[in-house]
Design a protein around this motif. Structure first.
Motif, mmCIF file in Angstrom:
data_model
loop_
_atom_site.group_PDB
_atom_site.id
_atom_site.type_symbol
_atom_site.label_atom_id
_atom_site.label_comp_id
_atom_site.label_asym_id
_atom_site.label_seq_id
_atom_site.Cartn_x
_atom_site.Cartn_y
_atom_site.Cartn_z
ATOM 1 N N LEU A 192 8.113 -1.365 3.676
ATOM 2 C CA LEU A 192 6.848 -0.829 4.151
ATOM 3 C C LEU A 192 6.102 -1.891 4.957
ATOM 4 O O LEU A 192 6.127 -3.079 4.622
ATOM 5 N N THR A 193 5.422 -1.446 5.998
ATOM 6 C CA THR A 193 4.618 -2.348 6.820
ATOM 7 C C THR A 193 3.235 -1.754 7.041
ATOM 8 O O THR A 193 3.052 -0.530 6.924
ATOM 9 N N SER A 222 9.131 1.320 7.283
ATOM 10 C CA SER A 222 9.801 0.600 8.365
ATOM 11 C C SER A 222 11.296 0.875 8.375
ATOM 12 O O SER A 222 11.868 1.240 9.400
ATOM 13 N N ALA A 232 3.974 5.653 0.585
ATOM 14 C CA ALA A 232 3.481 4.962 1.778
ATOM 15 C C ALA A 232 2.094 5.465 2.169
ATOM 16 O O ALA A 232 1.197 4.671 2.510
ATOM 17 N N ASP A 233 1.903 6.768 2.108
ATOM 18 C CA ASP A 233 0.592 7.329 2.456
ATOM 19 C C ASP A 233 -0.487 6.834 1.504
ATOM 20 O O ASP A 233 -1.604 6.493 1.924
ATOM 21 N N LYS A 269 3.232 2.100 6.303
ATOM 22 C CA LYS A 269 4.221 2.904 7.024
ATOM 23 C C LYS A 269 5.628 2.503 6.583
ATOM 24 O O LYS A 269 5.875 1.338 6.254
ATOM 25 N N LYS A 274 -1.478 3.322 2.207
ATOM 26 C CA LYS A 274 -1.936 3.117 3.584
ATOM 27 C C LYS A 274 -0.954 2.226 4.362
ATOM 28 O O LYS A 274 -1.345 1.368 5.158
ATOM 29 N N HIS A 291 7.521 8.765 1.316
ATOM 30 C CA HIS A 291 6.413 9.090 2.213
ATOM 31 C C HIS A 291 5.096 9.194 1.436
ATOM 32 O O HIS A 291 4.046 8.733 1.911
#
Length: 249
Positions: free
Chosen positions: A247-248, A197, A189-190, A195, A193, A186
């Motif tokens: 990640l997307t 998946s 991903a943050d 998300k 930028k 997390h």
């Protein structure tokens, strides 16, 4: 166009609930490509490879003492008879000690040639190893002192975590590793930028590395010698989790 090559790890698959979280430490690898290969990830998908670990500590619950009996004689039969007698006495003494596991192990006999430089005559040497295991040092240590006094050599005295307890601790360590993976995924991903998946793969490994006590090689000088001491210390059980997170944008 963004894509990533990755190596799928297939040793053990974690719970589907972990899909929403994958955080790891010491290494985080983010791979991206140029879109030249047709077998790559979708153009809007990035693969993040993570490694995390979890460690739990516990008091060891198993004390093991390893001895050997050795004898030298002019004949193989005489050397073996003496060793058999020493091991037999040790096993008999151990049988009178409750909650003790006894294993008679390696046994060998060999002939040693004479060596005039060392003033040694030809002789036969016999040796056998015996291993005693107990959950309580108060039970085993007095017997260890007794066997030392009877001319068995103590070669190793160490605490360890039993198989049953290690399995339980490993599960706890795996849970910590997966939680760490979740948090790191997390965070990554943050920062990027992006998300999360899904998870392409997850594997778990445990590290079974016992902590040995110092080796002991002392023979008893008298029957009234003190039994050795074996203080316990905390031992670590560690599990490692590896995952590939998709990640997307």
């Amino acid at each position: 166009m963004i894509f990533t090559r990755f190596r799928c790890l297939t040793r053990r698959h974690a719970l589907p609930a972990l899909l929403a979280a994958a955080s790891l430490y010491p290494a985080v690898t983010l791979a991206q490509g140029t879109g030249a290969n047709t077998d790559s990830a979708p153009s809007d998908e990035t693969r993040l490879e993570l490694t995390a670990s979890g460690t739990v500590q516990a008091q060891p619950d198993q004390l093991t003492a390893t001895f050997f009996a050795e004898s030298r004689a002019d004949t193989a039969a005489a050397a073996q008879a003496q060793v058999n007698s020493l091991i037999g006495k040790a096993i008999s003494a151990a049988a009178q000690t409750p909650d003790l596991t006894v294993n008679a192990e390696s046994y060998f006999v060999q002939h040693e040639d004479a060596d005039t430089r060392q003033n040694r005559r030809a002789q036969w040497v016999a040796r056998q190893t015996i291993r005693l295991t107990a959950a309580d040092g108060k039970t085993l240590l007095p017997l260890v002192g007794q066997l030392q006094a009877e001319n068995l050599a103590l070669t190793r005295l160490d605490w360890s975590v039993s198989r049953k307890k290690r399995a339980e601790l490993t599960r706890q360590a795996e849970t910590l590793a997966l939680q760490d993976m979740q948090q790191r995924a997390h965070a990554a991903a943050d920062t990027l930028k992006l998300k999360i998946s899904s998870l392409a793969s997850v594997s778990l490994d445990d590290q079974d590395i016992p902590r040995p006590m110092p080796m002991m090689m002392a023979r008893a000088a008298s029957a009234d010698m003190m039994a050795p001491s074996a203080p316990t210390g905390m031992q670590d059980v560690t599990a490692t989790a590896r995952a590939t997170v998709l990640l997307t944008p």
